[in-house]
Write a protein that holds these residues in place. Structure first.
Motif, mmCIF file in Angstrom:
data_model
loop_
_atom_site.group_PDB
_atom_site.id
_atom_site.type_symbol
_atom_site.label_atom_id
_atom_site.label_comp_id
_atom_site.label_asym_id
_atom_site.label_seq_id
_atom_site.Cartn_x
_atom_site.Cartn_y
_atom_site.Cartn_z
ATOM 1 N N ALA A 442 -4.819 17.317 43.282
ATOM 2 C CA ALA A 442 -5.718 16.522 42.445
ATOM 3 C C ALA A 442 -6.850 17.451 41.973
ATOM 4 O O ALA A 442 -6.704 18.668 41.993
ATOM 5 C CB ALA A 442 -6.243 15.334 43.238
ATOM 6 N N GLY A 443 -7.969 16.879 41.567
ATOM 7 C CA GLY A 443 -9.057 17.690 41.001
ATOM 8 C C GLY A 443 -8.982 17.630 39.491
ATOM 9 O O GLY A 443 -7.878 17.581 38.926
ATOM 10 N N THR A 444 -10.128 17.652 38.829
ATOM 11 C CA THR A 444 -10.162 17.497 37.370
ATOM 12 C C THR A 444 -9.345 18.581 36.662
ATOM 13 O O THR A 444 -8.824 18.360 35.574
ATOM 14 C CB THR A 444 -11.622 17.451 36.854
ATOM 15 O OG1 THR A 444 -11.629 17.079 35.481
ATOM 16 C CG2 THR A 444 -12.330 18.799 37.034
ATOM 17 N N GLU A 445 -9.183 19.741 37.295
ATOM 18 C CA GLU A 445 -8.369 20.811 36.704
ATOM 19 C C GLU A 445 -6.918 20.392 36.531
ATOM 20 O O GLU A 445 -6.211 20.957 35.698
ATOM 21 C CB GLU A 445 -8.428 22.077 37.579
ATOM 22 C CG GLU A 445 -9.671 22.945 37.399
ATOM 23 C CD GLU A 445 -10.877 22.456 38.174
ATOM 24 O OE1 GLU A 445 -10.750 21.446 38.903
ATOM 25 O OE2 GLU A 445 -11.944 23.069 38.053
ATOM 26 N N THR A 446 -6.465 19.431 37.330
ATOM 27 C CA THR A 446 -5.056 19.028 37.273
ATOM 28 C C THR A 446 -4.840 17.773 36.425
ATOM 29 O O THR A 446 -3.733 17.238 36.391
ATOM 30 C CB THR A 446 -4.492 18.768 38.689
ATOM 31 O OG1 THR A 446 -5.065 17.548 39.189
ATOM 32 C CG2 THR A 446 -4.811 19.893 39.651
ATOM 33 N N ALA A 447 -5.876 17.301 35.761
ATOM 34 C CA ALA A 447 -5.766 16.084 34.952
ATOM 35 C C ALA A 447 -4.954 16.346 33.694
ATOM 36 O O ALA A 447 -4.819 17.492 33.244
ATOM 37 C CB ALA A 447 -7.153 15.578 34.582
ATOM 38 N N THR A 448 -4.385 15.267 33.125
ATOM 39 C CA THR A 448 -3.723 15.376 31.829
ATOM 40 C C THR A 448 -4.569 14.725 30.740
ATOM 41 O O THR A 448 -4.261 14.829 29.568
ATOM 42 C CB THR A 448 -2.339 14.709 31.849
ATOM 43 O OG1 THR A 448 -2.499 13.371 32.351
ATOM 44 C CG2 THR A 448 -1.358 15.467 32.716
#
Lengths: 549, 549
Positions: A442-448
């Motif tokens: 998770a983490g915002t870096e892994t958002a789509t």
């Protein structure tokens, strides 16, 4: 001994008590209240890259955000969460004159959304933004490297692209200032492909750079953004969040993952969610190692450099002068040896919901690096001097002044987001969200959607929760939630994501249509703007310091 | 308690028992035998990125290098150290036909130093190499960012420069293959400015890519390169080298530096030398933090990806066919799903000093990443298949086969060297070698001569030793050693390096002269080569597999 073992057996262990990790834990508990979840955090507080602090204000004391603060209506994931948590928003103040200092030390004022550049620079900028929006709309968020020009775009920095595309100093400077604040880096440091993807995940460049309706800087949260994490932690149960004890070892076996911390705590679970930025994961020993693709990818994903400054005042003197408090600068004058550029890139009005006046300023990219090497006193003087260039000598009579250097924040090691360096995207699809055995990300870096923003943190947290629940207890998932999870969890190493392709093709078609319409409207607006601007050119004056009224 | 304190009080603590750290300790002990020095190492062995292992050979058993192995006469620092340690060298075998597979899957043979490209590709390559050598010769090794075009060069990747400079596929492919082996990365991942600096520190591109007299691949060390570290450790005293206990905390106060390890060892010294690559330093907590410039710089300095393969044989069958064992390939055919390119970039004859035949192959950059995700069996088959394309089916009848994936080597986390990503050089001069209070820096990354090579490790180790001795006990230094040290130790934060300027100006003049002469000679040689090549063109045939004799 066996008691301890039982006690520390969990269904899911979440690493990182920022918005993403806590959302993941909250999502799991919401769907399966029986689930035994623990959230581990190295910092002695929840909130990750959000942090709300009290400052001396015009009413005595009020609260301000030293980290993430803005949201917008198009950020559906955070909007929904805020509703659920009972948090209220209020609009970012943007009325009145804005200032710019782009490609030169002198200051110009403007009132539209686009800086007051020369006709050539405006056309130059318009041409660039059109191209960026066309390129970004063509990308697949799941696998940006599938674009025919992906290798070409990844092999160049954003700077290289800007330098070969833009002809005017003003347009170039406007882009540099924006990148410093949006990503905390210089345009030379970031992969052009990744920049396009970042724009894509936000729905286009307008959404990122403006503070108008539906954009990223539209609203703020009453009382501060750290409350999101604080309320989430309350809902999960305070006992389920372990603070101030960083994870040191993550050991994955066939059936379980065992997690150990610096203070000697050990727990195990069939699945864990890593909700920490890549730089923070480097402090953890993984046994066995994370996948080769992920390690290589993380090597090329440093965290941005960012210092945020809040200055509180008795009166919003800028508003009295019909100024919005907004500036954009690519540095202006170099005043101190060792710092080739002035400190501020972007400032905004930061008046609290209770009406306590304040200004907020951002030092991003190399400005954050070089100004942090100065003493606090020199840095404060430089920041206030820079504010004064735009807003006048009233800036020196402040109530409170606070700065937050995110670069030395433990387990964040920078802000606002981890970006990808040129040539670093090759393993994007294989690394960014693909579970590594029993480890989910998770983490915002892994958002789509809205990666790099609080909304992205929520979206990534929820996605990881669904992934884990699908493997742990699929019966708790609603029908509508399952397909997404199936696809995401199926992303094992060496598997291709065929179904995802069809789905994102449809999405791309819809998004393209939406983009075409908004681009048309944007073009129309820009044309009207340019026409109005140059028809009434004599009204726009260049001032070093703007007069009141 | 006080005993323990006394016991662990040192004059200098060195972190890292590779060639650089051990050379630093050795240099200090040589000048001041009384000095109390300890070398701390996380690995359970000395040698860092050198590692010598026994393999089944034609005579029973012999030793081969799985890490750094080559040296050349122009690498004066390592040559001098080898003499001092009593280690002997022997030449790299390069006689006979070489093979290339560049920009296409088919194999061509050639005998010169330059691959057998088309006339256009040769002219293209020649033009590029001339430009690269002119650019690199203009750089200051102390501060490459002082070059007028530094910002422009740092903002682009090497790939971006190659793509806009080269017109032929063959020349482009030759460069990609070279970069994968020289730096363990793709040309898209590295700052063009840093690449030029890397060439500069080696005295030009010819020195790096060839295996002829004076170049980087000229000689090997009899018995293996790890002996350098083993003998250095003996000379320092085995008790002074602590293995298998990584440093976790470095705490700097006004008078001393306190170093703690994972196993609870604590020691202190007025000065410490960090002789570990940037990635390894990320595992250490520094109190206070290292300088902001250094942290930012290290963010943009990942370690290369590298796997090295040694295959031993009963007979050097390639020599019987008048083949040198050398190939250069940009990947050739993709044979396995998930790996878009073949494994090998460069191979060489690896016959030992005792005459035991072997071949060595390198998997660098993204090839090292993607092939490492395959099983050992699939990878071995692919490597041997790739060898067979050039050398025939005899490659399958080997005595021993070993591969070393440097990416998972603890405290190296890659090989051969840490490179700088685009836009990452801004803080080079302020970070790379400048002491951070009482902390000095060694490691081949910090060298000014042959950085990235064993010789650079020696040079950096010696430089750091002189720096520390100058602060600790200047009386032990010879007159000739002092000026350099004065300048280097004076590089405190915010100071400019004025004297260094004058010195390197002179050096640049001398180097420029040397370059001009060698460039002239190079041009002459190339012209003769091109003339000869095209005069005798009908003799050069294109073969899929070369016939014997």
């Amino acid at each position: 001994m066996s008691d301890v073992m039982t006690e520390n057996n969990f269904d899911v262990i979440v690493v990182g008590a920022g918005i993403s990790g806590l959302t993941a834990a909250f999502s799991i508990k919401k769907r399966d209240p029986e689930a035994k979840v623990v959230v581990l955090e190295g910092k002695d507080r929840v909130g990750g890259r959000t942090l709300t602090v009290p400052l001396i204000s015009s009413t005595g004391t009020d609260y301000w955000d030293l980290g993430g603060q803005w949201i917008g209506r198009s950020q559906v994931h955070i909007i929904k969460l805020l509703e659920e948590l009972g948090l209220k928003t209020y609009p970012q103040f943007i009325q009145g004159t804005k200032f710019q200092q782009l490609g030169e030390t002198r200051v110009r004022s403007y009132t539209s959304e686009i800086p007051d550049l020369s006709l050539w620079a405006l056309l130059d900028l318009h041409w660039l933004l059109t191209k960026l929006d066309r390129f970004q709309s063509e990308l697949s968020v799941e696998d940006p490297c599938s674009h025919p020009r992906a290798a070409e775009w990844d092999a160049i920095s954003l700077a290289a692209y800007l330098d070969r595309t833009l002809c005017t100093k003003g347009a170039r400077a406007a882009n540099e200032a924006a990148v410093r604040c949006i990503l905390g880096c210089e345009s030379s440091q970031i992969s052009f492909l990744y920049y396009l993807l970042f724009l894509h995940m936000a729905g286009g460049i307008k959404n990122i750079v403006e503070a108008t309706d539906f954009t990223a800087q539209e609203w703020k949260i009453q009382g501060g953004a750290q409350q999101i994490s604080q309320i989430l932690a309350e809902r999960i149960g305070e006992h389920a969040v372990r603070l101030g004890d960083p994870v040191t070892v993550v050991q994955q076996s066939e059936n379980r993952v065992v997690v150990s911390t610096a203070k000697g705590w050990t727990g195990s679970a069939p699945y864990i969610i890593l909700a920490a930025p890549p730089k923070a994961l480097e402090h953890i020993a993984f046994l066995p190692r994370l996948s080769e693709e992920r390690v290589d990818f993380m090597k090329h994903m440093p965290m941005g450099n960012m210092t945020k400054v809040i200055v509180t005042y008795e009166k919003a003197f800028w508003r009295c002068k019909n100024q919005s408090g907004q500036i954009v600068s690519d540095g202006g004058e170099a005043t101190v040896a060792g710092c080739p550029l002035g400190p501020l890139s972007i400032t905004y009005d930061a008046t609290s919901y209770n009406g306590c006046p304040a200004l907020v300023g951002f030092l991003g990219g190399e400005a954050a690096v070089c100004w942090t090497t100065q003493t606090a006193k020199i840095r404060q003087k430089a920041v206030l001097d820079h504010f004064a260039v735009f807003f006048g000598p009233e800036v020196f009579t402040f109530l409170d002044y606070i700065e937050k250097n995110w670069n030395d924040e433990p387990f964040s090691w920078g802000a606002p987001v981890s970006y990808i360096t040129p040539g670093g995207s090759a393993n994007f699809a294989k690394a960014i969200r693909r579970p590594d055995g029993r480890i989910h990300f998770a983490g915002t870096e892994t958002a789509t959607s809205w990666s790099g923003y609080m909304s992205g943190a929520v979206q990534a947290g929820e996605r990881s929760a669904l992934e884990v629940l699908f493997r742990l207890k699929p019966s708790v998932l609603k029908e509508a939630e399952i397909p997404t999870v199936t696809l995401l969890s199926a992303q094992h190493r060496h598997n291709s994501i065929t179904k995802e392709g069809t789905k994102s093709d449809r999405c791309r078609f819809i998004m393209k249509t939406i983009f075409s319409i908004s681009l048309g409207l944007g073009l129309l607006t820009a044309s009207v703007y340019i026409f109005k601007h140059y028809a009434g050119n004599e009204e726009v004056s260049v001032r070093w310091v703007r007069d009141p009224l």
